[in-house]
Design a protein around this motif. Structure first.
Motif, mmCIF file in Angstrom:
data_model
loop_
_atom_site.group_PDB
_atom_site.id
_atom_site.type_symbol
_atom_site.label_atom_id
_atom_site.label_comp_id
_atom_site.label_asym_id
_atom_site.label_seq_id
_atom_site.Cartn_x
_atom_site.Cartn_y
_atom_site.Cartn_z
ATOM 1 N N LYS A 52 3.341 -0.919 -2.726
ATOM 2 C CA LYS A 52 2.329 -1.829 -2.180
ATOM 3 C C LYS A 52 2.571 -3.261 -2.640
ATOM 4 O O LYS A 52 2.505 -4.200 -1.838
ATOM 5 N N LYS A 56 3.617 -6.490 -0.332
ATOM 6 C CA LYS A 56 2.803 -7.706 -0.382
ATOM 7 C C LYS A 56 3.647 -8.922 -0.723
ATOM 8 O O LYS A 56 3.527 -9.970 -0.087
ATOM 9 N N LEU A 71 -5.014 -9.466 9.561
ATOM 10 C CA LEU A 71 -4.680 -8.716 8.356
ATOM 11 C C LEU A 71 -4.083 -9.626 7.296
ATOM 12 O O LEU A 71 -3.255 -10.480 7.592
ATOM 13 N N SER A 72 -4.476 -9.413 6.070
ATOM 14 C CA SER A 72 -3.859 -10.135 4.955
ATOM 15 C C SER A 72 -2.636 -9.342 4.507
ATOM 16 O O SER A 72 -2.470 -8.165 4.855
ATOM 17 N N SER A 73 -1.799 -9.965 3.711
ATOM 18 C CA SER A 73 -0.636 -9.264 3.170
ATOM 19 C C SER A 73 -1.081 -8.092 2.299
ATOM 20 O O SER A 73 -0.452 -7.033 2.295
ATOM 21 N N GLU A 74 -2.186 -8.260 1.607
ATOM 22 C CA GLU A 74 -2.742 -7.188 0.776
ATOM 23 C C GLU A 74 -3.168 -6.000 1.638
ATOM 24 O O GLU A 74 -2.849 -4.846 1.351
ATOM 25 N N ASN A 75 -3.861 -6.290 2.717
ATOM 26 C CA ASN A 75 -4.390 -5.246 3.586
ATOM 27 C C ASN A 75 -3.285 -4.480 4.312
ATOM 28 O O ASN A 75 -3.297 -3.247 4.338
ATOM 29 N N ILE A 76 -2.342 -5.183 4.890
ATOM 30 C CA ILE A 76 -1.262 -4.498 5.617
ATOM 31 C C ILE A 76 -0.387 -3.699 4.662
ATOM 32 O O ILE A 76 0.066 -2.604 4.990
ATOM 33 N N SER A 77 -0.179 -4.203 3.458
ATOM 34 C CA SER A 77 0.611 -3.473 2.464
ATOM 35 C C SER A 77 -0.073 -2.170 2.078
ATOM 36 O O SER A 77 0.572 -1.128 1.949
ATOM 37 N N GLU A 78 -1.374 -2.235 1.904
ATOM 38 C CA GLU A 78 -2.146 -1.029 1.588
ATOM 39 C C GLU A 78 -2.051 -0.015 2.726
ATOM 40 O O GLU A 78 -1.861 1.184 2.493
ATOM 41 N N GLN A 79 -2.172 -0.479 3.953
ATOM 42 C CA GLN A 79 -2.112 0.426 5.100
ATOM 43 C C GLN A 79 -0.730 1.063 5.251
ATOM 44 O O GLN A 79 -0.621 2.263 5.547
ATOM 45 N N LYS A 102 -2.801 1.513 16.018
ATOM 46 C CA LYS A 102 -2.790 0.845 14.714
ATOM 47 C C LYS A 102 -1.494 1.162 13.962
ATOM 48 O O LYS A 102 -0.859 0.269 13.398
#
Length: 136
Positions: A52, A56, A71-79, A102
């Protein structure tokens, strides 16, 4: 002494009529990890720097990938991490990828990230990469 040290992974390029499969996603993650290790050797060796955080940091390096995105880099990395976890643990199947827009969108974003990382690895500057436009 025949070790290849300057190669780039090409497995992320779409080569089938339907590029959204769990197998292709895992190939993308492997290509990402290979390039991350080449571009960020110290971080790649650090056990405290999980997938993750690797994702990011690379999305942060290439912010134009997410510039038109909510989407933030944090959010897309988590997904992306969760998609990988679901595949590995047997919770995601072929039909999930075929019907979930998605997941398909995440695969496209990962394609763009790997393309930019590949360009950086072969010697292009960040400015040159930002100007390089290609639709995936």
């Amino acid at each position: 002494c025949n070790k290849i040290t300057q190669s780039i992974p090409l497995g992320h390029l779409a080569c089938t009529s339907f590029p959204y499969t769990p197998q292709r996603f895992i190939e993308q993650i492997m290509a990402f990890e290979y390039l991350f290790e080449k571009l960020e050797q110290k971080k790649a060796k650090d056990r405290g720097f999980p997938l993750k955080q690797e994702l990011k940091s690379m999305f942060d390096l290439f912010p134009q990938i997410l510039s038109n995105d909510r989407l933030s880099s944090e959010n897309i990395s988590e997904q992306l991490k969760e998609i990988r976890r679901n595949i590995v643990h047997g919770y995601a199947y072929y039909y999930d990828f075929k019907t979930d827009s998605k997941i398909q969108y995440m695969i496209m974003q990962l394609d763009r990230l790997i393309r930019n990382m590949s360009l950086k690895w072969i010697g292009f500057s960040l400015d040159e990469i930002n100007e390089f436009k290609i639709n995936l």
